[in-house]
Design an enzyme around this catalytic site. Structure first.
Site, mmCIF file in Angstrom:
data_model
loop_
_atom_site.group_PDB
_atom_site.id
_atom_site.type_symbol
_atom_site.label_atom_id
_atom_site.label_comp_id
_atom_site.label_asym_id
_atom_site.label_seq_id
_atom_site.Cartn_x
_atom_site.Cartn_y
_atom_site.Cartn_z
ATOM 1 N N LYS A 86 0.848 -1.203 0.000
ATOM 2 C CA LYS A 86 0.000 0.000 0.000
ATOM 3 C C LYS A 86 0.884 1.255 0.000
ATOM 4 C CE LYS A 86 -4.200 -2.169 1.721
ATOM 5 N NZ LYS A 86 -3.867 -3.480 2.273
ATOM 6 N N PRO A 207 -10.881 -8.184 -2.515
ATOM 7 C CA PRO A 207 -10.773 -8.807 -1.187
ATOM 8 C C PRO A 207 -12.088 -8.619 -0.433
ATOM 9 C CG PRO A 207 -9.763 -6.635 -1.155
ATOM 10 C CD PRO A 207 -10.420 -6.775 -2.502
ATOM 11 N N GLY A 210 -16.036 -14.025 2.297
ATOM 12 C CA GLY A 210 -15.882 -14.873 3.491
ATOM 13 C C GLY A 210 -16.036 -14.056 4.754
ATOM 14 N N GLY A 213 -17.712 -10.750 4.845
ATOM 15 C CA GLY A 213 -19.127 -10.742 4.446
ATOM 16 C C GLY A 213 -19.386 -10.670 2.956
HETATM 17 O O1 O7M Z 1 -10.085 -12.712 3.693
HETATM 18 P P1 O7M Z 1 -9.630 -11.836 4.857
HETATM 19 O O2 O7M Z 1 -10.673 -10.883 5.294
HETATM 20 O O3 O7M Z 1 -9.034 -12.620 5.959
HETATM 21 O O4 O7M Z 1 -8.381 -10.970 4.317
HETATM 22 C C1 O7M Z 1 -8.507 -10.027 3.302
HETATM 23 C C2 O7M Z 1 -7.163 -9.626 2.780
HETATM 24 O O5 O7M Z 1 -7.384 -8.614 1.800
HETATM 25 C C3 O7M Z 1 -6.197 -9.029 3.785
HETATM 26 O O6 O7M Z 1 -4.879 -9.410 3.395
HETATM 27 C C4 O7M Z 1 -6.345 -7.535 3.630
HETATM 28 O O7 O7M Z 1 -5.135 -6.844 3.863
HETATM 29 C C5 O7M Z 1 -6.715 -7.418 2.150
HETATM 30 N N1 O7M Z 1 -7.575 -6.265 1.809
HETATM 31 C C6 O7M Z 1 -8.792 -6.088 2.413
HETATM 32 O O8 O7M Z 1 -9.222 -6.882 3.252
HETATM 33 N N2 O7M Z 1 -9.542 -4.986 2.080
HETATM 34 C C7 O7M Z 1 -9.155 -4.076 1.174
HETATM 35 O O9 O7M Z 1 -9.883 -3.139 0.904
HETATM 36 C C8 O7M Z 1 -7.927 -4.243 0.551
HETATM 37 C C9 O7M Z 1 -7.182 -5.370 0.825
HETATM 38 C C10 O7M Z 1 -6.050 -5.612 -0.004
HETATM 39 O O10 O7M Z 1 -5.676 -6.681 -0.391
HETATM 40 O O11 O7M Z 1 -5.432 -4.517 -0.431
HETATM 41 C C11 O7M Z 1 -4.463 -4.643 -1.388
#
Ligand code: O7M
Length: 259
Positions: A86, A207, A210, A213
């Site tokens: 990021k 992302p 699961g 939601g």
């Molecule tokens: O499936 P989870 O919720 O356990 O994890 C989601 C992953 O996606 C986790 O690595 C977060 O850092 C990433 N992510 C988000 O959850 N929301 C976002 O808006 C953006 C990301 C992401 O991957 O940004 C690059």
């Protein structure tokens, strides 16, 4: 040499999966963290097309002789590795940050569009292009507060009209030649709108399915090309089986029925 965008597309088609594992494991014992991360990657690799690492993994393990071993293992298993950095600073530090991750073997980095182009993300894109690496750009995040930044209404300096911030970012990503846009699966209406703007030129990485939601089928139907999945796979009793189930759902939707 194929671009990152072409590469991941080829892996995805070959393996008939659009699942990217977010390997966010966080254990206090570093050795255990590295070993467990490797073991999970091993057990799910048939069902995913890439792995994404977060800073929470790189910080305790270190980048060199640490997280880079997970990257090398991903490459041995024939898949790209994405660094969820990021990136969000001024040009010269952004470039140094991206260079470290590329040196460690990562195939793409994730960056924030809020820093803009000139002396912001431009040098990162230039560095990436020179090495056939990718840059993925955030467009609308999956969490509740996303509306406060990505969802605000702004004056588009190009047209002088009011627009949603995420629509401006989608336009910019086209100009910049981004390899992907990140849009939360928790906001399928945003996926649809962003897909309308970028069409198939920029794949949407989503992302939030699961635990957060979001729904696999709804996100894919709205236009998500890749799904980033973390806890629903790596925290499952059997990560291999959990990843297989995700893959089966998207195979039916994206690969079998469309081919
Ligand atoms: O499936 P989870 O919720 O356990 O994890 C989601 C992953 O996606 C986790 O690595 C977060 O850092 C990433 N992510 C988000 O959850 N929301 C976002 O808006 C953006 C990301 C992401 O991957 O940004 C690059």
């Amino acid at each position: 040499m194929r671009s990152f965008k072409e590469n991941i597309e080829a892996y995805s088609r070959e393996k008939e999966t659009n699942i990217i594992l977010a390997l966010d494991l966080f254990l206090t014992d570093k050795k255990a963290q590295l070993e467990k991360s490797m073991a999970i990657l091993e057990s799910v690799h048939d069902n995913i097309c890439a792995v994404k690492l977060n800073r929470q993994v790189v910080l305790p393990l270190g980048l060199y002789s640490g997280a880079d071993r997970i990257v090398a293992h991903a490459h041995r298993l024939n898949m790209p590795a994405i660094m969820d950095a990021k990136i969000n600073d001024v040009g010269h530090t952004n470039t140094a940050i991206a260079a470290c991750y590329f040196d460690a073997g990562f195939d793409a980095v994730i960056a924030s569009p809020f820093v803009g182009w000139e002396d912001g993300l431009q040098p990162v894109f230039e560095l990436a292009r020179g090495q056939s690496k990718g840059v993925l750009v955030l467009c609308y995040m999956s969490h509740k507060g996303a509306a406060e930044g990505y969802g605000q209404t702004v004056l588009d300096s190009k047209t002088g009209k009011l627009k949603a911030q995420y629509e401006v970012f989608a336009d910019r990503a086209l100009t910049w030649g981004a390899d992907g846009l990140i849009v939360g699966a928790t906001y399928p209406d945003k996926i649809s709108r962003i897909h309308e703007i970028v069409k198939d030129e920029i794949p949407i990485y989503s992302p939030g399915v699961g635990v957060q939601g979001g729904d696999v089928e709804i996100a894919v139907k709205a236009g998500a090309r890749y799904l980033i999945v973390g806890r629903s796979i790596y925290s499952a009793d059997d990560p291999g089986e959990a990843s297989r189930r995700f893959r089966e759902r998207v195979r039916k939707l994206m690969f079998k029925l469309n081919s």
